[in-house]
Design a protein around this motif. Sequence first.
Motif, PDB file in Angstrom:
ATOM      1  N   LEU A   9       0.885  -0.492   0.355  1.00  0.00           N
ATOM      2  CA  LEU A   9       0.075  -0.563   0.165  1.00  0.00           C
ATOM      3  C   LEU A   9       0.908   1.451   0.006  1.00  0.00           C
ATOM      4  O   LEU A   9       0.477   2.673  -0.615  1.00  0.00           O
ATOM      5  CB  LEU A   9      -0.715   0.125   1.589  1.00  0.00           C
ATOM      6  CG  LEU A   9      -1.640   1.519   1.797  1.00  0.00           C
ATOM      7  CD1 LEU A   9      -2.920   1.932   0.223  1.00  0.00           C
ATOM      8  CD2 LEU A   9      -2.972   0.625   2.402  1.00  0.00           C
ATOM      9  N   ALA A  12       2.430   1.335  -3.721  1.00  0.00           N
ATOM     10  CA  ALA A  12       0.890   2.130  -3.944  1.00  0.00           C
ATOM     11  C   ALA A  12       0.968   3.853  -3.990  1.00  0.00           C
ATOM     12  O   ALA A  12       1.286   4.780  -5.129  1.00  0.00           O
ATOM     13  CB  ALA A  12      -0.150   1.798  -4.135  1.00  0.00           C
ATOM     14  N   ARG A  13       1.299   4.310  -2.570  1.00  0.00           N
ATOM     15  CA  ARG A  13       1.423   5.558  -2.815  1.00  0.00           C
ATOM     16  C   ARG A  13       2.062   6.627  -2.876  1.00  0.00           C
ATOM     17  O   ARG A  13       2.520   7.641  -3.742  1.00  0.00           O
ATOM     18  CB  ARG A  13       0.444   6.235  -1.249  1.00  0.00           C
ATOM     19  CG  ARG A  13      -0.544   5.867  -0.564  1.00  0.00           C
ATOM     20  CD  ARG A  13      -1.212   5.117   0.732  1.00  0.00           C
ATOM     21  NE  ARG A  13      -1.954   5.257   1.484  1.00  0.00           N
ATOM     22  CZ  ARG A  13      -1.783   5.112   2.492  1.00  0.00           C
ATOM     23  NH1 ARG A  13      -1.622   4.311   3.312  1.00  0.00           N
ATOM     24  NH2 ARG A  13      -3.877   4.520   2.987  1.00  0.00           N
ATOM     25  N   ASP A  16       2.111   6.327  -7.159  1.00  0.00           N
ATOM     26  CA  ASP A  16       0.667   7.405  -7.356  1.00  0.00           C
ATOM     27  C   ASP A  16       1.345   8.709  -6.853  1.00  0.00           C
ATOM     28  O   ASP A  16       1.440   9.501  -7.958  1.00  0.00           O
ATOM     29  CB  ASP A  16      -0.278   7.735  -5.489  1.00  0.00           C
ATOM     30  CG  ASP A  16      -1.563   7.981  -6.036  1.00  0.00           C
ATOM     31  OD1 ASP A  16      -2.119   8.509  -7.432  1.00  0.00           O
ATOM     32  OD2 ASP A  16      -2.537   7.827  -5.207  1.00  0.00           O
ATOM     33  N   LYS A  27      -0.322  -1.985  -7.477  1.00  0.00           N
ATOM     34  CA  LYS A  27      -0.418  -1.652  -6.360  1.00  0.00           C
ATOM     35  C   LYS A  27      -1.357  -2.263  -4.997  1.00  0.00           C
ATOM     36  O   LYS A  27      -1.851  -2.879  -4.174  1.00  0.00           O
ATOM     37  CB  LYS A  27       0.561  -0.729  -5.683  1.00  0.00           C
ATOM     38  CG  LYS A  27       2.718  -1.736  -6.473  1.00  0.00           C
ATOM     39  CD  LYS A  27       3.265  -1.274  -6.345  1.00  0.00           C
ATOM     40  CE  LYS A  27       4.708  -1.206  -6.238  1.00  0.00           C
ATOM     41  NZ  LYS A  27       5.431  -2.781  -6.317  1.00  0.00           N
ATOM     42  N   TYR A  28      -2.394  -0.981  -5.985  1.00  0.00           N
ATOM     43  CA  TYR A  28      -3.720  -0.904  -5.289  1.00  0.00           C
ATOM     44  C   TYR A  28      -4.753  -2.096  -5.154  1.00  0.00           C
ATOM     45  O   TYR A  28      -4.942  -2.643  -4.216  1.00  0.00           O
ATOM     46  CB  TYR A  28      -4.176   0.270  -5.416  1.00  0.00           C
ATOM     47  CG  TYR A  28      -3.904   2.005  -5.120  1.00  0.00           C
ATOM     48  CD1 TYR A  28      -3.849   2.019  -3.897  1.00  0.00           C
ATOM     49  CD2 TYR A  28      -3.308   3.358  -6.082  1.00  0.00           C
ATOM     50  CE1 TYR A  28      -3.170   3.110  -3.223  1.00  0.00           C
ATOM     51  CE2 TYR A  28      -3.779   4.245  -5.421  1.00  0.00           C
ATOM     52  CZ  TYR A  28      -3.136   4.195  -4.296  1.00  0.00           C
ATOM     53  OH  TYR A  28      -2.623   5.466  -3.194  1.00  0.00           O
ATOM     54  N   LYS A  29      -5.296  -2.472  -6.203  1.00  0.00           N
ATOM     55  CA  LYS A  29      -5.828  -3.344  -6.389  1.00  0.00           C
ATOM     56  C   LYS A  29      -4.908  -4.563  -5.550  1.00  0.00           C
ATOM     57  O   LYS A  29      -5.666  -5.463  -5.807  1.00  0.00           O
ATOM     58  CB  LYS A  29      -5.573  -4.148  -8.062  1.00  0.00           C
ATOM     59  CG  LYS A  29      -6.199  -2.836  -9.045  1.00  0.00           C
ATOM     60  CD  LYS A  29      -6.143  -3.160 -10.818  1.00  0.00           C
ATOM     61  CE  LYS A  29      -7.139  -2.781 -11.383  1.00  0.00           C
ATOM     62  NZ  LYS A  29      -6.924  -2.558 -12.541  1.00  0.00           N
ATOM     63  N   LEU A  32      -6.114  -4.229  -2.037  1.00  0.00           N
ATOM     64  CA  LEU A  32      -7.559  -4.374  -1.397  1.00  0.00           C
ATOM     65  C   LEU A  32      -7.896  -5.966  -1.566  1.00  0.00           C
ATOM     66  O   LEU A  32      -8.719  -5.907  -1.759  1.00  0.00           O
ATOM     67  CB  LEU A  32      -8.398  -3.285  -2.859  1.00  0.00           C
ATOM     68  CG  LEU A  32      -7.963  -1.817  -2.154  1.00  0.00           C
ATOM     69  CD1 LEU A  32      -8.169  -0.951  -3.257  1.00  0.00           C
ATOM     70  CD2 LEU A  32      -8.108  -1.448  -1.219  1.00  0.00           C
ATOM     71  N   ALA A  41      -7.449   3.439   2.332  1.00  0.00           N
ATOM     72  CA  ALA A  41      -6.718   2.672   1.222  1.00  0.00           C
ATOM     73  C   ALA A  41      -7.646   2.207  -0.165  1.00  0.00           C
ATOM     74  O   ALA A  41      -7.868   2.910  -1.544  1.00  0.00           O
ATOM     75  CB  ALA A  41      -6.595   1.182   0.930  1.00  0.00           C
ATOM     76  N   TRP A  42      -9.399   2.256  -0.070  1.00  0.00           N
ATOM     77  CA  TRP A  42      -9.938   2.784  -1.088  1.00  0.00           C
ATOM     78  C   TRP A  42     -10.263   4.284  -1.209  1.00  0.00           C
ATOM     79  O   TRP A  42     -10.439   4.386  -2.945  1.00  0.00           O
ATOM     80  CB  TRP A  42     -11.968   2.090  -1.096  1.00  0.00           C
ATOM     81  CG  TRP A  42     -11.535   0.775  -0.808  1.00  0.00           C
ATOM     82  CD1 TRP A  42     -11.795   0.267  -0.022  1.00  0.00           C
ATOM     83  CD2 TRP A  42     -11.930  -0.202  -1.691  1.00  0.00           C
ATOM     84  NE1 TRP A  42     -12.033  -1.673   0.525  1.00  0.00           N
ATOM     85  CE2 TRP A  42     -12.468  -1.511  -1.319  1.00  0.00           C
ATOM     86  CE3 TRP A  42     -11.524   0.292  -3.225  1.00  0.00           C
ATOM     87  CZ2 TRP A  42     -12.566  -2.324  -2.389  1.00  0.00           C
ATOM     88  CZ3 TRP A  42     -12.342  -1.237  -4.068  1.00  0.00           C
ATOM     89  CH2 TRP A  42     -12.778  -1.562  -3.699  1.00  0.00           C
ATOM     90  N   ASP A  44      -7.624   6.108  -1.567  1.00  0.00           N
ATOM     91  CA  ASP A  44      -6.924   6.302  -2.255  1.00  0.00           C
ATOM     92  C   ASP A  44      -6.272   6.099  -3.312  1.00  0.00           C
ATOM     93  O   ASP A  44      -6.292   7.087  -4.900  1.00  0.00           O
ATOM     94  CB  ASP A  44      -5.317   6.388  -1.311  1.00  0.00           C
ATOM     95  CG  ASP A  44      -5.288   6.663  -0.201  1.00  0.00           C
ATOM     96  OD1 ASP A  44      -5.542   7.842   0.302  1.00  0.00           O
ATOM     97  OD2 ASP A  44      -4.352   6.627   0.240  1.00  0.00           O
ATOM     98  N   TYR A  45      -7.347   5.086  -3.844  1.00  0.00           N
ATOM     99  CA  TYR A  45      -7.066   4.345  -5.129  1.00  0.00           C
ATOM    100  C   TYR A  45      -8.448   5.044  -5.755  1.00  0.00           C
ATOM    101  O   TYR A  45      -7.991   5.546  -7.113  1.00  0.00           O
ATOM    102  CB  TYR A  45      -7.731   2.722  -5.194  1.00  0.00           C
ATOM    103  CG  TYR A  45      -8.066   2.325  -6.040  1.00  0.00           C
ATOM    104  CD1 TYR A  45      -7.484   1.680  -7.357  1.00  0.00           C
ATOM    105  CD2 TYR A  45      -9.412   1.674  -6.075  1.00  0.00           C
ATOM    106  CE1 TYR A  45      -7.749   1.116  -7.944  1.00  0.00           C
ATOM    107  CE2 TYR A  45      -9.997   0.921  -7.094  1.00  0.00           C
ATOM    108  CZ  TYR A  45      -8.479   0.637  -7.778  1.00  0.00           C
ATOM    109  OH  TYR A  45      -8.976  -0.067  -9.411  1.00  0.00           O
TER     110      TYR A  45
END
Length: 224
Positions: A9, A12-13, A16, A27-29, A32, A41-42, A44-45
Amino acid sequence: MPSDLYSILEQAREEDKAGNHSMALMKYKIFLKYESGDPQAWTDYAGLLLLMNRFDDSLRASGQALEIEPDFEPALINKAAALFGLEQFEEAKEIYKYLLTINPDRTECIFGLQKCLYKMGDTTSTESDMLKILNIDSSNMDAMQYLVSFYTLKNDKDKIKHWLEKIINLKFSGYESLWEKSVLLLRLGEYQEGFKLFEYRPANVNVPLSDEPIWNGESFPGRT
């Protein structure tokens, strides 16, 4: 495994923030898929999907966050922005209004509400709300530019000049500021003062207008 997941996570950030959207999305996927109960997390996604103009997907991701935590403000902001992107202005407007009942000074929500109202043909509170934003954040360029657009519609040259000068003073300094003011004055028809400041144009202070070579009067057969 949870620590590994949260490492993904954070990656991913970071991706991003760095603008590596496809890598961040992947990475978010992954996160999650295995940890679907994290509303931040949702959110941020959903925010990344907004940046990619994937408004339907962002709306769904915001919905997932709100199922976990119904009044999660960052998710509500993303949901409103996604609805705006989908041109569902009435629904977006209601979310922004609700958020402003919680925090009346949240500038992004004031601005979001005004964008919705503008799209719906209502500019009655544009001026007062933009001034409210500037009272909270005196250097908010978005609010100043919005006021310039508003006063342009009203053909109020004095207020156009006032706010454009503030923008110029924030963005430029020295000769650049004087040059920009000359352009502003000439646009507004104030030629006497405008042409005085026009002497600060880039060519007069040895600053090239672009990275290309400057023409010095030589012949240029076969060239443009």
